[in-house]
Design an enzyme around this catalytic site. Structure first.
Site, PDB file in Angstrom:
ATOM      1  N   ARG A 194     -11.094  -1.128  14.696  1.00 34.19           N
ATOM      2  CA  ARG A 194     -11.181  -0.191  13.644  1.00 34.19           C
ATOM      3  C   ARG A 194     -11.969  -1.101  12.361  1.00 34.19           C
ATOM      4  NH1 ARG A 194      -5.392   1.128  10.559  1.00 34.19           N
ATOM      5  NH2 ARG A 194      -5.469  -1.283  10.086  1.00 34.19           N
TER       6      ARG A 194
ATOM      7  N   TYR B  38      14.927  30.489   9.587  1.00 34.56           N
ATOM      8  CA  TYR B  38      13.808  31.316  10.007  1.00 34.56           C
ATOM      9  C   TYR B  38      13.417  31.001  11.553  1.00 34.56           C
ATOM     10  CZ  TYR B  38      11.999  31.160   4.963  1.00 34.56           C
ATOM     11  OH  TYR B  38      11.751  31.326   3.761  1.00 34.56           O
TER      12      TYR B  38
ATOM     13  N   MET C 101      11.454  24.990   3.186  1.00 38.85           N
ATOM     14  CA  MET C 101      10.886  24.095   2.109  1.00 38.85           C
ATOM     15  C   MET C 101      11.726  23.684   1.260  1.00 38.85           C
ATOM     16  SD  MET C 101       8.192  25.138  -0.735  1.00 38.85           S
ATOM     17  CE  MET C 101       6.843  25.865   0.285  1.00 38.85           C
TER      18      MET C 101
ATOM     19  N   LYS D 208       1.025  -1.366   0.117  1.00 39.43           N
ATOM     20  CA  LYS D 208       0.047   0.090   0.100  1.00 39.43           C
ATOM     21  C   LYS D 208       0.888   1.197   0.065  1.00 39.43           C
ATOM     22  CE  LYS D 208      -0.141  -0.130   5.007  1.00 39.43           C
ATOM     23  NZ  LYS D 208      -1.125  -1.005   6.095  1.00 39.43           N
TER      24      LYS D 208
HETATM   25  C1  LIG Z   1      -0.044  -1.774   6.525  1.00 40.42           C
HETATM   26  C2  LIG Z   1      -0.557  -3.213   7.131  1.00 40.42           C
HETATM   27  C3  LIG Z   1       0.054  -4.418   7.151  1.00 40.42           C
HETATM   28  C4  LIG Z   1       1.573  -4.275   7.171  1.00 40.42           C
HETATM   29  O1  LIG Z   1       2.075  -3.885   8.352  1.00 40.42           O
HETATM   30  P1  LIG Z   1       3.721  -3.691   8.966  1.00 40.42           P
HETATM   31  O2  LIG Z   1       3.753  -3.449  10.103  1.00 40.42           O
HETATM   32  O3  LIG Z   1       4.217  -2.666   7.893  1.00 40.42           O
HETATM   33  O4  LIG Z   1       4.227  -4.940   8.340  1.00 40.42           O
HETATM   34  C5  LIG Z   1      -0.463  -5.583   7.804  1.00 40.42           C
HETATM   35  N1  LIG Z   1      -1.827  -5.551   7.736  1.00 40.42           N
HETATM   36  C6  LIG Z   1      -2.519  -4.780   7.608  1.00 40.42           C
HETATM   37  C7  LIG Z   1      -4.270  -4.812   8.022  1.00 40.42           C
HETATM   38  C8  LIG Z   1      -1.963  -3.216   7.225  1.00 40.42           C
HETATM   39  O5  LIG Z   1      -2.914  -2.441   7.206  1.00 40.42           O
END
Ligand SMILES: *Cc1c(COP(=O)(O)O)cnc(C)c1O
Length: 385
Positions: free
Chosen positions: A141, A273, A321, A43
């Site tokens: 969740r 800054y 930036m 992802k």
């Molecule tokens: C992102 C995610 C993972 C992977 O988690 P890591 O800690 O990066 O290994 C596994 N399961 C779900 C449901 C996730 O959203």
């Protein structure tokens, strides 16, 4: 990435070592029982590493299933790999239901509403839709509350348009609360047991719970037959001191920029800054060609160091930036164009994603996702050592 003149040099870039990524997957696999299937979590553009290159390399290295957050990511991935198995971890919007069959995806279900919508989508498509039933064992969740999981599994089993392909849960605190993780495992196993004969044979299902951090507490013998690995495959430990350092994964990601100018400033001068830093001595500073526009968070102002000529050079004042100022008073021969490493190795020195994240008061996941689109990803593919 915006088209750019490829002959222009890089001012700030991320280097992605695909050979290390491949070795990492093989090392993680080798550390698990042989029957455990590998769900590669890709992802958020493969944690900022670039979906296209990362997914291709992980599939080559033997991933069994890809997991993405949403339909848009799944559609992108489907274009790259027409036959790759893909699981969508997040919920669908109603208008997205019809794309599940079109892109041949497996999707996560938590609610009755999702079951009936996907049942309709499967009927409309004329073939069953693969679903992974997610069970909420205490994350609060996604997922059906564990006590209600058997009823939900019954609804799925009753639909000719749905095929149960997996059952899973997600841990809330695998890195710092082994007791609660244990309780979540217990609830998950109880829910699995309660699916009873209505549930299909476990060997035909993906049964998964463990993300990177949870691998530390994964029991040797259990019905789990798959893991969902994100962070660890990129060679980053979920927390310092993790047992997973024994797997010996290597960093895949490094973050680099270059020195724009070098100049001398007298003691007493304030830098950047807000004038948050006063030079305590006559100093030689280097102005780097990267700032928060590239993904160096402002929170590392006056806290981070970078590597130049293999030496740690502290950040002076606020990150801006497009530029960041560092102290190079004690480093000889620094000149315009020299490489500065924000995350990664240089000479014998190293700054890890974990250390950088602590300077930024955040976690490695967020650091990797925060490198902006101004930063080209440069791929190293050699199968070196
Ligand atoms: C992102 C995610 C993972 C992977 O988690 P890591 O800690 O990066 O290994 C596994 N399961 C779900 C449901 C996730 O959203």
């Amino acid at each position: 990435m915006n088209p750019r003149d490829a002959s222009l040099p890089l001012r700030c870039w991320a280097e992605i070592d695909l050979a290390a990524l491949e070795r990492n997957l093989r090392l993680i696999r080798a550390s698990l029982p042989a029957h455990i299937r590998y769900v590669a979590v890709v992802k958020a553009d493969a944690y900022g590493h670039g979906l296209q290159q990362v997914a291709a390399r992980l599939m080559h290295a033997g991933a069994d299933l890809f997991a993405v957050a949403n339909i848009t990511e799944a559609a992108q991935l489907r274009e790259l790999g027409p036959g790759w198995p893909i699981l969508v971890l997040g919920p669908l919007l109603p208008e997205e239901d019809r794309y599940v069959a079109e892109y041949d995806l497996a999707v996560t279900v938590s609610t009755q509403d999702e079951v009936s919508r996907l049942d309709a989508a499967g009927r409309a498509a004329g073939r069953p839709i693969s679903v992974h039933l997610k069970i909420d064992t205490g994350m609060g969740r996604l997922g059906v509350w564990h006590e209600e999981a058997p009823a939900m599994a019954g609804l799925i089993a009753a639909s000719p348009h749905l095929r149960l392909a997996g059952v899973f849960t997600h841990f809330a605190s695998p890195d710092d609360d082994p007791a609660f993780t244990q309780e979540q495992r217990r609830r998950f196993l109880a829910a699995l047991g309660a699916l009873g004969p209505a549930g299909p044979a476990p060997e035909r299902l993906y049964i998964h719970a463990d993300n990177s951090a949870a691998l530390e507490t994964m029991p040797g013998r259990s019905p789990f037959n798959a893991v969902r690995v994100g962070l660890l495959q990129f060679g980053v430990l979920p927390h310092p001191g993790s047992f997973l350092s024994q797997v010996r994964t290597e960093p895949v990601f490094s973050f680099r920029t270059r020195v724009g100018i070098v100049k001398h400033l007298p003691a007493g001068t304030t830098v950047s800054y807000g004038r948050t830093r006063v030079l305590a001595r006559d100093s030689k500073v280097a102005v780097l060609c990267a700032g928060y526009g590239d993904g160096i968070p402002r929170s590392v102002s006056n806290r981070a160091s970078v590597l130049i000529h293999g030496v740690r050079c502290p950040v002076l004042g606020r990150v801006t930036m497009d530029q960041t100022v560092v102290d190079t008073t004690d480093v000889g021969g620094v000149a315009c164009g020299d490489e500065a490493v924000l995350i990664g190795r240089q000479g014998g020195a190293e700054i890890s994603v974990g250390e950088f994240s602590r300077w930024a008061d955040t976690i490695p996941w967020e650091t990797l996702c925060s490198v902006t689109k101004r930063v080209p990803r440069v791929y190293r593919t050699a199968l070196g050592t």
